[in-house]
Motif scaffolding. Structure first.
Motif, short mmCIF file in Angstrom:
data_model
loop_
_atom_site.label_atom_id
_atom_site.label_comp_id
_atom_site.label_asym_id
_atom_site.label_seq_id
_atom_site.Cartn_x
_atom_site.Cartn_y
_atom_site.Cartn_z
N VAL A 153 40.00 56.30 48.47
CA VAL A 153 39.10 55.16 48.38
C VAL A 153 37.72 55.61 47.91
O VAL A 153 37.01 54.86 47.23
N MET A 154 37.35 56.84 48.24
CA MET A 154 36.01 57.32 47.91
C MET A 154 35.77 57.32 46.40
O MET A 154 34.74 56.83 45.93
N TYR A 155 36.71 57.86 45.62
CA TYR A 155 36.44 57.93 44.17
C TYR A 155 37.01 56.75 43.40
O TYR A 155 36.62 56.52 42.25
N THR A 156 37.93 55.98 44.00
CA THR A 156 38.47 54.82 43.30
C THR A 156 37.69 53.54 43.59
O THR A 156 37.71 52.62 42.76
N PHE A 190 45.27 53.16 35.32
CA PHE A 190 44.52 53.99 36.27
C PHE A 190 44.19 55.34 35.65
O PHE A 190 43.04 55.80 35.72
N LEU A 191 45.19 55.98 35.04
CA LEU A 191 44.94 57.26 34.37
C LEU A 191 43.97 57.10 33.21
O LEU A 191 43.11 57.95 32.98
N LEU A 192 44.12 56.01 32.47
CA LEU A 192 43.25 55.75 31.32
C LEU A 192 41.79 55.70 31.75
O LEU A 192 40.94 56.42 31.18
N PHE A 193 41.47 54.88 32.74
CA PHE A 193 40.07 54.70 33.13
C PHE A 193 39.54 55.87 33.95
O PHE A 193 38.34 56.14 33.93
N ALA A 194 40.42 56.59 34.66
CA ALA A 194 39.98 57.77 35.40
C ALA A 194 39.51 58.86 34.44
O ALA A 194 38.44 59.46 34.62
N PHE A 232 31.21 49.33 32.52
CA PHE A 232 32.39 48.57 32.09
C PHE A 232 33.68 49.26 32.54
O PHE A 232 34.61 48.62 33.05
N ILE A 233 33.72 50.57 32.39
CA ILE A 233 34.92 51.34 32.78
C ILE A 233 35.11 51.29 34.29
O ILE A 233 36.25 51.19 34.78
N ASP A 234 34.02 51.33 35.05
CA ASP A 234 34.12 51.27 36.51
C ASP A 234 34.69 49.92 36.97
O ASP A 234 35.46 49.85 37.93
N ILE A 235 34.29 48.84 36.29
CA ILE A 235 34.85 47.52 36.61
C ILE A 235 36.36 47.52 36.36
O ILE A 235 37.15 47.06 37.19
N CYS A 236 36.76 48.05 35.22
CA CYS A 236 38.18 48.10 34.88
C CYS A 236 38.93 49.05 35.82
O CYS A 236 40.08 48.78 36.19
N PHE A 237 38.29 50.16 36.19
CA PHE A 237 38.90 51.16 37.06
C PHE A 237 39.31 50.56 38.40
O PHE A 237 40.45 50.72 38.86
N THR A 238 38.38 49.86 39.03
CA THR A 238 38.69 49.25 40.33
C THR A 238 39.62 48.05 40.18
O THR A 238 40.39 47.75 41.10
N SER A 239 39.57 47.38 39.03
CA SER A 239 40.41 46.20 38.83
C SER A 239 41.88 46.54 38.65
O SER A 239 42.73 45.66 38.72
N THR A 240 42.20 47.81 38.40
CA THR A 240 43.61 48.20 38.27
C THR A 240 44.31 48.32 39.61
O THR A 240 45.55 48.28 39.66
N THR A 241 43.55 48.45 40.70
CA THR A 241 44.17 48.70 42.00
C THR A 241 43.84 47.65 43.06
O THR A 241 44.73 47.18 43.76
N ILE A 242 42.55 47.29 43.18
CA ILE A 242 42.12 46.46 44.31
C ILE A 242 42.71 45.04 44.27
O ILE A 242 43.20 44.56 45.31
N PRO A 243 42.70 44.31 43.14
CA PRO A 243 43.27 42.95 43.16
C PRO A 243 44.72 42.91 43.62
O PRO A 243 45.11 42.00 44.37
N LYS A 244 45.54 43.88 43.20
CA LYS A 244 46.94 43.91 43.63
C LYS A 244 47.04 44.16 45.12
O LYS A 244 47.86 43.54 45.82
N MET A 245 46.20 45.07 45.64
CA MET A 245 46.22 45.34 47.07
C MET A 245 45.79 44.11 47.86
O MET A 245 46.39 43.77 48.89
N LEU A 246 44.76 43.40 47.39
CA LEU A 246 44.30 42.19 48.07
C LEU A 246 45.38 41.12 48.06
O LEU A 246 45.57 40.41 49.06
N ARG A 247 46.08 40.99 46.95
CA ARG A 247 47.16 40.00 46.86
C ARG A 247 48.29 40.34 47.82
O ARG A 247 48.86 39.46 48.47
N ASN A 248 48.64 41.63 47.93
CA ASN A 248 49.69 42.04 48.84
C ASN A 248 49.32 41.77 50.30
O ASN A 248 50.15 41.37 51.11
N ILE A 249 48.03 42.00 50.64
CA ILE A 249 47.58 41.72 52.00
C ILE A 249 47.64 40.23 52.29
O ILE A 249 48.10 39.79 53.35
#
Length: 315
Positions: A276-279, A104-108, A68-85
């Motif tokens: 990208v490796m750990y996020t 990001f700090l919370l889930f990391a 669950f945390i991994d889903i939230c972890f990636t969801s804090t960064t990737i959707p915004k990056m995809l939208r910007n692209i």
């Protein structure tokens, strides 16, 4: 955008990986596929542990929380990056950047705490098997999860409150694909000494402490495994923690490597690629690591999809 020396800013610019237009569709497709794989894979782990009563154990309780945390972890960064692209925009609002850094700090940190809890669970299971059910009771497991959330939330809140007191100069370009905390601090015009001190304290306390605990747990686990006389017994004991050890190694080695490389080299692009490796990559690989060698997860997934075993064949 209003920006100037010693004034507030309304937005930042995320430079991402590349400014070349021909690479944008490739980056969009690559990260979209990785994000969907991460969400789908970790969601399957959660559904498998919930649906199968045999997986209602501390080990799989922590695993479902990690997913669950991994889903939230990636969801804090990737959707915004995809939208910007997709929109060909690099902007992120100041508020959006602060919110992204908070989660990001919370889930990391939560990732680190859950991995530490899983290491303790394996330590008790292998080193104190007769007392496992007594020690790893539901109350203790729930308390460990609750404390992890509280400590992670307070840490993230403290670091972001200290960040809000800073003022930023005209340079608002972040050479990263998300609002990485260190990169944002480097853009500040005001004194960042309190922020740096808290950051180093957090790294030692919430990074080094759990990592030392994991190393101690596995030193005791290895010592206990060596005392097992049969080869089959040693293999069975080691196999119960092999998946967790792989995830821990992948997460800590990549995250430590990112910060060490950023200290040695000043290449922002290489730091972004390494992040990208750990996020992204590590949360994506976790479901594969835990399911490929885990017969219980495979059985639970087959049962979840309504499959039945008939004469050795799955239908």
């Amino acid at each position: 955008m209003e920006a100037g020396n010693e004034t507030g800013v309304l937005e930042f610019l995320l430079l991402g990986f590349s400014e070349e237009p021909e690479l944008q569709p490739l980056l969009f497709g690559l990260f979209l596929s990785m994000y969907l794989t991460t969400v789908f894979g970790n969601l399957l782990i959660i559904l498998a542990t919930i649906s199968d009563s045999l997986l209602h154990t501390p080990m799989y309780f922590f695993l479902s929380n990690l997913s669950f945390i991994d889903i939230c972890f990636t969801s804090t960064t990737i959707p915004k990056m995809l939208r910007n692209i997709q929109t060909q925009s690099k902007a992120i609002t100041y508020t959006g950047c602060v919110i992204q850094m908070y989660f990001f700090l919370l889930f990391a940190v939560l990732d680190i705490f859950i991995l530490t809890a899983m290491a303790y669970d394996r330590f008790v299971a292998i080193c104190h098997p007769l007392h496992y059910t007594v020690i790893m009771n539901p109350r203790l497991c729930g308390l460990m999860i609750l404390l992890s959330w509280v400590m992670s939330a307070l840490n993230s809140l403290l670091e972001n409150l200290l960040l809000l007191r800073l003022s930023f100069c005209a340079q608002v370009e972040i050479p990263h694909f998300f609002c990485e905390f260190n990169k944002v601090l480097q853009l500040a015009c005001s004194d960042t000494f309190p922020n740096d001190m808290v950051k180093y304290f957090v790294v030692v306390l919430m990074g080094g402490g759990p990592f030392a605990g994991i190393l101690y747990s596995y030193s005791k686990i290895v010592s206990s495994i060596r005392k097992i006389s049969s080869v089959q017994g040693k293999y069975k004991a080691f196999s119960t923690c092999a998946s967790h050890l792989s995830v821990v190694s992948l997460f800590f080695c990549t995250s430590i490597g990112v910060y060490l490389s950023s200290a040695v080299t000043h290449s922002s692009r290489s730091s972004g690629v390494a992040s990208v490796m750990y996020t992204v990559v590590t949360p994506m690989l976790n479901p594969f690591i835990y399911s490929l060698r885990n017969k219980d997860i495979k059985r639970a997934l087959k049962g979840f999809f309504g499959m039945r075993c008939v004469k050795g064949q799955w239908y």
